[in-house]
Design a protein around this motif. Structure first.
Motif, short mmCIF file in Angstrom:
data_model
loop_
_atom_site.label_atom_id
_atom_site.label_comp_id
_atom_site.label_asym_id
_atom_site.label_seq_id
_atom_site.Cartn_x
_atom_site.Cartn_y
_atom_site.Cartn_z
N ARG A 56 -2.03 11.67 -4.30
CA ARG A 56 -1.49 10.44 -4.90
C ARG A 56 0.00 10.31 -4.57
O ARG A 56 0.47 9.24 -4.21
N ALA A 57 0.75 11.42 -4.65
CA ALA A 57 2.18 11.37 -4.35
C ALA A 57 2.41 11.02 -2.88
O ALA A 57 3.30 10.21 -2.56
N ALA A 58 1.63 11.59 -1.98
CA ALA A 58 1.77 11.28 -0.55
C ALA A 58 1.40 9.82 -0.29
O ALA A 58 2.06 9.14 0.51
N ASN A 59 0.37 9.33 -0.95
CA ASN A 59 -0.06 7.94 -0.78
C ASN A 59 1.01 6.98 -1.29
O ASN A 59 1.30 5.97 -0.66
N ASP A 60 1.60 7.29 -2.43
CA ASP A 60 2.66 6.44 -2.98
C ASP A 60 3.88 6.43 -2.05
O ASP A 60 4.52 5.39 -1.85
N GLU A 61 4.19 7.58 -1.46
CA GLU A 61 5.33 7.65 -0.54
C GLU A 61 5.08 6.79 0.70
O GLU A 61 5.98 6.10 1.16
N MET A 62 3.85 6.82 1.23
CA MET A 62 3.53 5.98 2.37
C MET A 62 3.61 4.50 2.00
O MET A 62 4.04 3.68 2.80
N GLY A 63 3.24 4.16 0.77
CA GLY A 63 3.34 2.78 0.31
C GLY A 63 4.78 2.32 0.26
O GLY A 63 5.10 1.19 0.61
N LYS A 64 5.68 3.19 -0.16
CA LYS A 64 7.11 2.85 -0.21
C LYS A 64 7.68 2.66 1.19
O LYS A 64 8.58 1.86 1.39
N LEU A 65 7.17 3.42 2.17
CA LEU A 65 7.65 3.30 3.54
C LEU A 65 7.14 2.03 4.21
O LEU A 65 7.64 1.64 5.25
N GLY A 66 6.13 1.42 3.63
CA GLY A 66 5.60 0.18 4.18
C GLY A 66 4.47 0.42 5.17
O GLY A 66 4.36 -0.29 6.16
N GLY A 67 3.69 1.42 4.98
CA GLY A 67 2.58 1.70 5.87
C GLY A 67 2.72 3.09 6.46
O GLY A 67 3.59 3.85 6.08
N HIS A 68 1.87 3.38 7.41
CA HIS A 68 1.87 4.71 8.01
C HIS A 68 3.19 4.96 8.73
O HIS A 68 3.48 4.34 9.74
N ALA A 69 3.99 5.86 8.19
CA ALA A 69 5.28 6.26 8.77
C ALA A 69 6.19 5.06 9.01
O ALA A 69 7.02 5.09 9.90
N GLY A 70 6.03 4.01 8.24
CA GLY A 70 6.90 2.85 8.35
C GLY A 70 6.60 1.95 9.53
O GLY A 70 7.39 1.08 9.86
N HIS A 71 5.46 2.10 10.18
CA HIS A 71 5.14 1.28 11.34
C HIS A 71 4.84 -0.16 10.93
O HIS A 71 5.12 -1.08 11.68
N MET A 72 4.26 -0.35 9.77
CA MET A 72 3.92 -1.69 9.31
C MET A 72 4.75 -2.01 8.08
O MET A 72 4.47 -1.54 6.99
#
Length: 111
Positions: A65-81
C-alpha cells in the motif's frame, strides 16, 4: 624403425585394458533390500542462512500500500505519466492497420 615415443604409445595402449580390469569392483547391493548399507547424506536446511526482514512491523499488504501510494504521488509508474498528460495516440498508419484487422484476431492459423 619406431622411435621411443612410439614405443611408449604402443605400450600404453597395450597396458590400458589391464589397468582398467585392475580397478576395484564396486559392491552391488539389491536396491529392494532394506538392510543394504547406504552412504549417509548430511541434512542441511534450506533456511540455514535465512535472515528475517528487518522491518517486522510492516506486513506485506502495508508495504504494498505504501509503495502504491508513493507511485500515485509521482503520477504513475516512476513519474512517466503525469496527471495532466493524456494517453499517447497511435500514428495514422497504426490506426489504419488496426482498422483492417478489426478487434478480433484470428488465431486459428497458428498451428
Amino acid at each position: 624403425m619406431m622411435s621411443t615415443k612410439q614405443w611408449l604409445a604402443v605400450a600404453a595402449w597395450a597396458l590400458l585394458p589391464i589397468a582398467a580390469s585392475a580397478q576395484q569392483e564396486q559392491a552391488k547391493y539389491n536396491p529392494a533390500d532394506a538392510n543394504a548399507p547406504v552412504n549417509t547424506v548430511p541434512y542441511e536446511s534450506a533456511f540455514k542462512g535465512f535472515r528475517s526482514s528487518s522491518d517486522e512491523q510492516a506486513s506485506p499488504d502495508k508495504v504494498w500500500r505504501a509503495a502504491n501510494d508513493e507511485m500515485g504521488k509521482l503520477g504513475g509508474h516512476a513519474g512517466h505519466m503525469k496527471s495532466g498528460q493524456s494517453q499517447p495516440t497511435a500514428s495514422p498508419a497504426v490506426e489504419k492497420a488496426s482498422e483492417k484487422q478489426g478487434n478480433a484476431v484470428d488465431h486459428s492459423k497458428h498451428h
